[in-house]
Structures are given as C-alpha cells and as structure tokens.
Design a protein around this motif. Sequence first.
Motif, mmCIF file in Angstrom:
data_model
loop_
_atom_site.group_PDB
_atom_site.id
_atom_site.type_symbol
_atom_site.label_atom_id
_atom_site.label_comp_id
_atom_site.label_asym_id
_atom_site.label_seq_id
_atom_site.Cartn_x
_atom_site.Cartn_y
_atom_site.Cartn_z
ATOM 1 N N LEU A 29 0.832 -1.198 0.000
ATOM 2 C CA LEU A 29 0.000 0.000 0.000
ATOM 3 C C LEU A 29 0.869 1.250 0.000
ATOM 4 O O LEU A 29 0.633 2.184 -0.781
ATOM 5 C CB LEU A 29 -0.928 -0.002 1.211
ATOM 6 N N GLN A 30 1.884 1.282 0.841
ATOM 7 C CA GLN A 30 2.756 2.458 0.913
ATOM 8 C C GLN A 30 3.499 2.678 -0.391
ATOM 9 O O GLN A 30 3.644 3.827 -0.849
ATOM 10 C CB GLN A 30 3.753 2.305 2.058
ATOM 11 N N ASP A 31 3.960 1.610 -1.025
ATOM 12 C CA ASP A 31 4.652 1.738 -2.316
ATOM 13 C C ASP A 31 3.736 2.374 -3.361
ATOM 14 O O ASP A 31 4.177 3.222 -4.155
ATOM 15 C CB ASP A 31 5.129 0.374 -2.806
ATOM 16 N N ASN A 32 2.485 1.973 -3.379
ATOM 17 C CA ASN A 32 1.552 2.527 -4.360
ATOM 18 C C ASN A 32 1.151 3.957 -4.023
ATOM 19 O O ASN A 32 0.915 4.763 -4.934
ATOM 20 C CB ASN A 32 0.326 1.621 -4.488
ATOM 21 N N LEU A 33 1.098 4.283 -2.748
ATOM 22 C CA LEU A 33 0.868 5.682 -2.380
ATOM 23 C C LEU A 33 2.044 6.548 -2.806
ATOM 24 O O LEU A 33 1.855 7.659 -3.331
ATOM 25 C CB LEU A 33 0.627 5.788 -0.873
ATOM 26 N N ASP A 34 3.256 6.060 -2.605
ATOM 27 C CA ASP A 34 4.446 6.799 -3.041
ATOM 28 C C ASP A 34 4.422 6.986 -4.561
ATOM 29 O O ASP A 34 4.765 8.066 -5.066
ATOM 30 C CB ASP A 34 5.708 6.059 -2.627
ATOM 31 N N ARG A 35 4.044 5.939 -5.278
ATOM 32 C CA ARG A 35 3.941 6.038 -6.741
ATOM 33 C C ARG A 35 2.900 7.080 -7.148
ATOM 34 O O ARG A 35 3.133 7.902 -8.051
ATOM 35 C CB ARG A 35 3.546 4.671 -7.323
ATOM 36 N N TYR A 36 1.772 7.076 -6.466
ATOM 37 C CA TYR A 36 0.700 8.017 -6.783
ATOM 38 C C TYR A 36 1.167 9.461 -6.553
ATOM 39 O O TYR A 36 0.921 10.343 -7.389
ATOM 40 C CB TYR A 36 -0.519 7.707 -5.916
ATOM 41 N N VAL A 37 1.844 9.689 -5.443
ATOM 42 C CA VAL A 37 2.361 11.033 -5.153
ATOM 43 C C VAL A 37 3.385 11.451 -6.205
ATOM 44 O O VAL A 37 3.379 12.589 -6.685
ATOM 45 C CB VAL A 37 2.979 11.075 -3.737
ATOM 46 N N ARG A 38 4.213 10.529 -6.578
ATOM 47 C CA ARG A 38 5.304 10.830 -7.518
ATOM 48 C C ARG A 38 4.801 11.018 -8.956
ATOM 49 O O ARG A 38 5.229 11.954 -9.647
ATOM 50 C CB ARG A 38 6.317 9.680 -7.467
ATOM 51 N N GLU A 39 3.883 10.167 -9.402
ATOM 52 C CA GLU A 39 3.505 10.148 -10.814
ATOM 53 C C GLU A 39 2.151 10.787 -11.111
ATOM 54 O O GLU A 39 1.979 11.372 -12.189
ATOM 55 C CB GLU A 39 3.478 8.692 -11.310
ATOM 56 N N LEU A 134 -0.089 5.574 8.714
ATOM 57 C CA LEU A 134 1.105 5.226 7.937
ATOM 58 C C LEU A 134 2.384 5.650 8.648
ATOM 59 O O LEU A 134 3.473 5.185 8.304
ATOM 60 C CB LEU A 134 1.040 5.881 6.556
ATOM 61 N N ASP A 135 2.252 6.537 9.621
ATOM 62 C CA ASP A 135 3.354 6.975 10.475
ATOM 63 C C ASP A 135 2.954 6.742 11.922
ATOM 64 O O ASP A 135 1.775 6.515 12.235
ATOM 65 C CB ASP A 135 3.623 8.474 10.286
ATOM 66 N N LYS A 136 3.911 6.843 12.818
ATOM 67 C CA LYS A 136 3.586 6.867 14.240
ATOM 68 C C LYS A 136 2.804 8.151 14.508
ATOM 69 O O LYS A 136 3.223 9.245 14.109
ATOM 70 C CB LYS A 136 4.857 6.835 15.083
ATOM 71 N N VAL A 137 1.665 8.014 15.168
ATOM 72 C CA VAL A 137 0.774 9.153 15.408
ATOM 73 C C VAL A 137 0.616 9.331 16.913
ATOM 74 O O VAL A 137 0.284 8.375 17.633
ATOM 75 C CB VAL A 137 -0.603 8.912 14.747
ATOM 76 N N ASP A 138 0.848 10.548 17.390
ATOM 77 C CA ASP A 138 0.714 10.829 18.813
ATOM 78 C C ASP A 138 0.308 12.282 19.006
ATOM 79 O O ASP A 138 0.012 12.994 18.040
ATOM 80 C CB ASP A 138 2.013 10.493 19.559
ATOM 81 N N ALA A 139 0.288 12.725 20.253
ATOM 82 C CA ALA A 139 -0.163 14.082 20.542
ATOM 83 C C ALA A 139 0.722 15.130 19.885
ATOM 84 O O ALA A 139 0.242 16.199 19.482
ATOM 85 C CB ALA A 139 -0.205 14.297 22.059
ATOM 86 N N GLU A 140 2.008 14.849 19.747
ATOM 87 C CA GLU A 140 2.927 15.844 19.197
ATOM 88 C C GLU A 140 2.641 16.120 17.720
ATOM 89 O O GLU A 140 2.692 17.274 17.280
ATOM 90 C CB GLU A 140 4.375 15.388 19.362
ATOM 91 N N ASN A 141 2.353 15.086 16.933
ATOM 92 C CA ASN A 141 2.164 15.323 15.498
ATOM 93 C C ASN A 141 0.697 15.291 15.056
ATOM 94 O O ASN A 141 0.404 15.218 13.879
ATOM 95 C CB ASN A 141 3.010 14.366 14.653
ATOM 96 N N GLU A 187 0.256 3.305 15.950
ATOM 97 C CA GLU A 187 1.483 2.886 15.286
ATOM 98 C C GLU A 187 1.173 2.634 13.809
ATOM 99 O O GLU A 187 0.017 2.383 13.442
ATOM 100 C CB GLU A 187 2.023 1.605 15.921
ATOM 101 N N PRO A 188 2.178 2.697 12.925
ATOM 102 C CA PRO A 188 1.928 2.395 11.514
ATOM 103 C C PRO A 188 1.250 1.030 11.352
ATOM 104 O O PRO A 188 1.679 0.039 11.944
ATOM 105 C CB PRO A 188 3.334 2.394 10.908
ATOM 106 N N GLY A 189 0.175 0.997 10.578
ATOM 107 C CA GLY A 189 -0.586 -0.226 10.384
ATOM 108 C C GLY A 189 -1.793 -0.365 11.280
ATOM 109 O O GLY A 189 -2.651 -1.225 11.054
ATOM 110 N N HIS A 211 6.106 13.581 9.755
ATOM 111 C CA HIS A 211 4.823 13.687 9.081
ATOM 112 C C HIS A 211 3.761 12.936 9.885
ATOM 113 O O HIS A 211 4.067 12.178 10.813
ATOM 114 C CB HIS A 211 4.906 13.099 7.672
ATOM 115 N N ARG A 212 2.494 13.150 9.533
ATOM 116 C CA ARG A 212 1.397 12.382 10.115
ATOM 117 C C ARG A 212 0.483 11.959 8.978
ATOM 118 O O ARG A 212 -0.549 12.560 8.706
ATOM 119 C CB ARG A 212 0.630 13.197 11.146
ATOM 120 N N ARG A 213 0.930 10.885 8.269
ATOM 121 C CA ARG A 213 0.233 10.430 7.067
ATOM 122 C C ARG A 213 -0.734 9.300 7.397
ATOM 123 O O ARG A 213 -0.478 8.473 8.273
ATOM 124 C CB ARG A 213 1.254 9.963 6.029
ATOM 125 N N SER A 214 -1.845 9.283 6.643
ATOM 126 C CA SER A 214 -2.840 8.226 6.823
ATOM 127 C C SER A 214 -3.541 7.955 5.500
ATOM 128 O O SER A 214 -3.601 8.810 4.618
ATOM 129 C CB SER A 214 -3.869 8.624 7.880
#
Length: 249
Positions: A29-39, A134-141, A187-189, A211-214
């Motif tokens: 999933l992350q690889d395809n999201l990276d592809r989508y952002v890039r292309e 997709l990233d570690k998510v907490d109060a800070e981010n 946590e991621p996932g 970042h705080r990606r989802s």
Amino acid sequence: MFDTEKQQYDRDGFVVVKQFLAGAALAELQDNLDRYVREVVPTLGDGEAFFEDRSRPETLKQMQRMGGDPYFADYTLQPEWNALASALVGESVYAEEPQWFNKPPGTRHVTPPHQDNFYFSLAPANVLTMWLALDKVDAENGCLRYLAGSHRDGFRPHARSQVLGFSQGITNFSADDFVREVAVPLEPGDLLVHHGMTVHRADANMSAARHRRSFAMVFKGVSCERDEEAYDRYLQAARSQHREQGLEV
C-alpha cells in the motif's frame, strides 16, 4: 467475528484495530501511495490534491478522489476492509474512493472539530470512516481526538472553517468538550474506525520533522440515502471556500 470491535464501536463511536495491516500488505500500500504522489499528483488539479504551499511538494496535505487509479479503484474491494466495515455498520457496505491525509511538519494546521456525516448528508447515518496510520501518530504530530458516545447525540451546529479540506467545523465545541475528548495514538498499520456522527478533531503537527500520514476509506451501508438539499449546501460552502483561497473548483 469482530464482536469485540462492534461492541466498542457501538458504545464509543470509534474503535482501534491494532496492526490491521502489516508486513508485505502495508508495504505494498505504501509503495503505491508513493507512486501516486510521484507520478499522479503532478497531473491533478487543486480540487484533488491540497498543498499548504503548492510550490513546496513536501507540504502535500490531502489527496481525494483517488479511484481514477486502477490500484486504488481495486483497493476499495479489499475483503478484510469490507468485512470489518460491514460488521460494524450492521449491513452490506460499499466504499467511496480512497483518500490520503497528512499533517506535514512545520505547517501547523489544525483539523477543526466536525462530524463526517455533516459533509456526507446521509440518512440513516450507517456510514463510517476507516483511517489507517502510515506513520507513528501521537499528541505531538496531531493524533485524532474523539468525543466518546457523541455519535448518539445528533448533529452539532457547523459553520464554514478556514481549513482547506475541512470546509465546515463545529461552532459550539466547548471547554468541557476539550476536557472529555479522548486522544488516540497509533502505530503504523493500526486502523482507527469512526462512525459518521462521531465528533472528532486533531491538533496541528508540532513536531520538527515528523509527518502524520494516513490512508482512509469511507464505507456506506446500502440503506443510506443522501439528503440532496443538505449535501448541496455543503458543496456550495466548500466551493466558495476554494474560490476564496484561489483554488480551482
């Protein structure tokens, strides 16, 4: 199956499923999201890819209507996602086009308190959002924060916000609401699922570099019908907001 998750979802209006996606499935999933952002993102208009500053690609904060991409069109049919959504909603479901959200470091934008179904305008409100960290998510981010049980209390009043991607926000979110809200670190996932009527918000990303990606999908029960008049009011407000911010509509 999913009896514990269903009980928590019905009680609180949200539930966390730890490590819903992991290993190769999460990497794909992350690889395809990276592809989508890039292309794909460089070919999109302002209404489909939102930036804090379009001249800075690293400030990409939201992608919507991703179903034009074959991978993400097929992803809406993922059996694990659909099975969980159907169990929580209590009937057969269908998925809207996937979305992607981010709070880039240094942008300091908040997510206003809101109810998703104020945007969707569906009755009955058998609709939920699945939000995969997709990233570690907490109060800070900028983790999501919920008012437990608020999905049973009807609509709160909303009015136009100045936050791109969230054109409406709750107007009577009080000091008491801030005190009783529940912050949800992930946590991621990890997958966070919330009811369309559950009040939620998020603070700005205050971290220096994280970042705080989802990745998110909305699932609607087959019994849902749209209040077209209410939905049109929402669309008009969103389009007006975009025009004021100089975006294509």
